[in-house]
Design an enzyme around this catalytic site. Structure first.
Site, PDB file in Angstrom:
ATOM      1  N   CYS A 205      65.691  41.027 -12.668  1.00 39.45           N
ATOM      2  CA  CYS A 205      66.672  40.002 -12.635  1.00 39.45           C
ATOM      3  C   CYS A 205      66.199  38.827 -13.545  1.00 39.45           C
ATOM      4  O   CYS A 205      65.762  37.947 -12.980  1.00 39.45           O
ATOM      5  CB  CYS A 205      67.330  39.415 -11.448  1.00 39.45           C
ATOM      6  SG  CYS A 205      68.824  38.492 -11.587  1.00 39.45           S
ATOM      7  N   CYS A 383      74.486  40.223 -14.906  1.00 38.17           N
ATOM      8  CA  CYS A 383      73.789  39.050 -14.465  1.00 38.17           C
ATOM      9  C   CYS A 383      74.422  37.790 -14.184  1.00 38.17           C
ATOM     10  O   CYS A 383      75.075  37.409 -14.974  1.00 38.17           O
ATOM     11  CB  CYS A 383      72.546  38.653 -15.323  1.00 38.17           C
ATOM     12  SG  CYS A 383      71.604  37.374 -14.496  1.00 38.17           S
TER      13      CYS A 383
END
Length: 450
Positions: A205, A383
């Site tokens: 991430c 994301c």
């Protein structure tokens, strides 16, 4: 053509969601585990052996159970708790509690699937065997590797022991042991620099290190402390974000909120007693700059899983070496990979795992029939860039870094609807909806899992 492609992708995933609990964790009944009485010579065999009980491992265990029957599937995972890590961004900012992020592993392993409660010690693809830390030797016909990656806080010189982080005003949203310390540092902030790092390694991430920066800015404004704060984001990358469309939007936010972004800066040392962080200029190695801090958020260096790295399955850098379209191993055709442990050239997110799981399921179904895999993973990942306590920019893109968006809107805009999806909708679907097949989470749903 792009529109047709998205429609086809959505339809395929719609069908996928009704067939499987594709993205999340199957919250089913407690399963049996390996007995602690196994001797060192204990041997077992399974048609499919899954290594790792994170999102990828549990998802593929559920898929293989449905395809082959629970008695033919085993999963190796030592942790007693399974964590929904995407919510840790909000935990670190005080918007969620850490307790909401975890469930017992026994409750998420698919019922009937054998759970071996042990670490992987050695993988030998030449003999189709895996040795575990509790002395078992397990043979397999097919192996799915979903071991994730390794956090390396220890590679930052001077970083104190975790129990001392509150005293030294340090936090990190990348571990259940440290995420609440981020919230503590944020609450205790008085005046000075709030410093955020991004390491010179692959990370999972890649948006998370700056999400907490935006939330820190919002919190300090809400509490009247922003005028006495300098927000500093030091990233090893040459860009703010890897996809230009979203990077442009983020730069506008950075400028409008008076944040300082320094590119190509890598955290190499923490002098906790002085509250100083030392960064190296990657464009001029050896040149360093010291930042005093009132709050420091550390994104640790990350690397390959050591058991993968030490095996014949690894590429030169230590990552699981798989075909980027089929997720089948490049040397061992009965070995497959998913998620953060692989060398797939896309961002390491749970949304990527969601997309990969359907491709991998299709690949394995073909291999089981001695047919050539025909599905191709396009690198889809996403994301949800949290930019405030009520807004998110939803980034979705492919291998080439091109936006691969789901909604017929400009997803580079901050939207409260996307925040609601990440903060409230997706955790519920992760634990409950996908289990009961009552809801469908298509591409946009995967985006919420990062």
């Amino acid at each position: 053509m792009a529109t047709v492609r998205v429609v086809h992708r959505q339809r395929a995933l719609w069908r996928q969601c009704h067939r499987t609990a594709a993205i999340g964790i199957c919250h089913l009944h407690t399963t049996t585990s390996s007995s602690s009485s196994h001797a060192s010579s204990s041997k077992e065999h399974y048609k499919v052996l899954v290594l790792g009980g994170g999102s990828g491992g549990i998802t593929m265990s559920a898929r293989m159970k449905r395809r082959l029957g629970a008695e033919n599937v085993a999963i190796v995972e030592p942790s007693e708790m399974h964590y929904y890590q995407p919510i840790w961004t909000l935990v670190g900012a005080g918007a969620k509690g850490v307790a909401s992020s975890g469930r017992p592993t026994a409750s998420v392993v698919p019922s009937g699937v054998k759970w071996v409660r042990s670490k992987v010690q050695e993988i030998n693809p030449d003999t189709n065997t895996v040795r575990t830390g509790n002395g078992m030797e397990i043979s397999y016909q097919y192996l799915i590797v979903a071991l994730g990656l390794q956090l390396h806080y220890e590679k930052i010189k001077g970083l104190p022991e975790i129990e001392d982080w509150v005293k030294f005003k340090i936090g990190s949203n990348y571990s259940v042991l440290t995420v609440e310390k981020t919230w503590s540092a944020l609450q205790n902030f008085k005046e000075g620099n709030a410093v955020f790092s991004f390491p010179n390694t692959p990370v999972k991430c890649a948006g998370a290190p700056q999400k907490i920066m935006y939330l820190t800015d919002a919190y300090l404004r809400k509490t009247g402390k922003r005028a006495k704060a300098n927000i500093v984001y030091n990233t090893s990358l040459p860009v703010l974000f890897g996809v230009k469309k979203y990077a442009d939007a983020l730069w506008e936010i950075v400028k409008s909120r008076d944040m300082q972004v320094n590119l190509r800066q890598n955290l190499i040392e923490v002098r906790a007693d002085k509250q100083e962080a030392v960064f190296e200029n990657l464009d001029n190695p050896g040149e360093t700059k010291v930042f005093e801090y009132e709050m420091l958020h550390v994104t640790p260096p990350m690397g390959p899983n050591p058991e993968v790295k030490g095996s014949l399955l690894a590429d030169e850098a230590g990552w699981l070496d798989v075909n980027k379209e089929t997720l089948q191993h490049n040397k061992y055709p009965n070995v497959f990979g998913i998620g953060d442990c692989t060398n797939l050239p896309t961002s390491k997110t749970a949304a990527a795992v969601a997309a990969q799981s359907s491709i991998l399921d299709r690949t394995i179904s073909k291999v089981l029939k001695n047919e050539k895999p025909d599905s191709k993973y396009d690198g889809y990942t996403s994301c949800p860039l949290v930019t405030n306590y009520n807004t998110v920019i939803l980034a979705e893109f492919d291998y080439s870094g091109q936006p691969l968006e789901t909604f017929p809107i400009d997803q580079s805009k901050e939207r409260w609807t996307m925040y609601h999806m990440k903060a409230d909708v997706m955790p519920h679907l992760y634990w409950h909806g996908l289990l009961k097949h009552q809801v469908c989470v298509c591409v946009w749903g995967g985006a919420g899992f990062t």
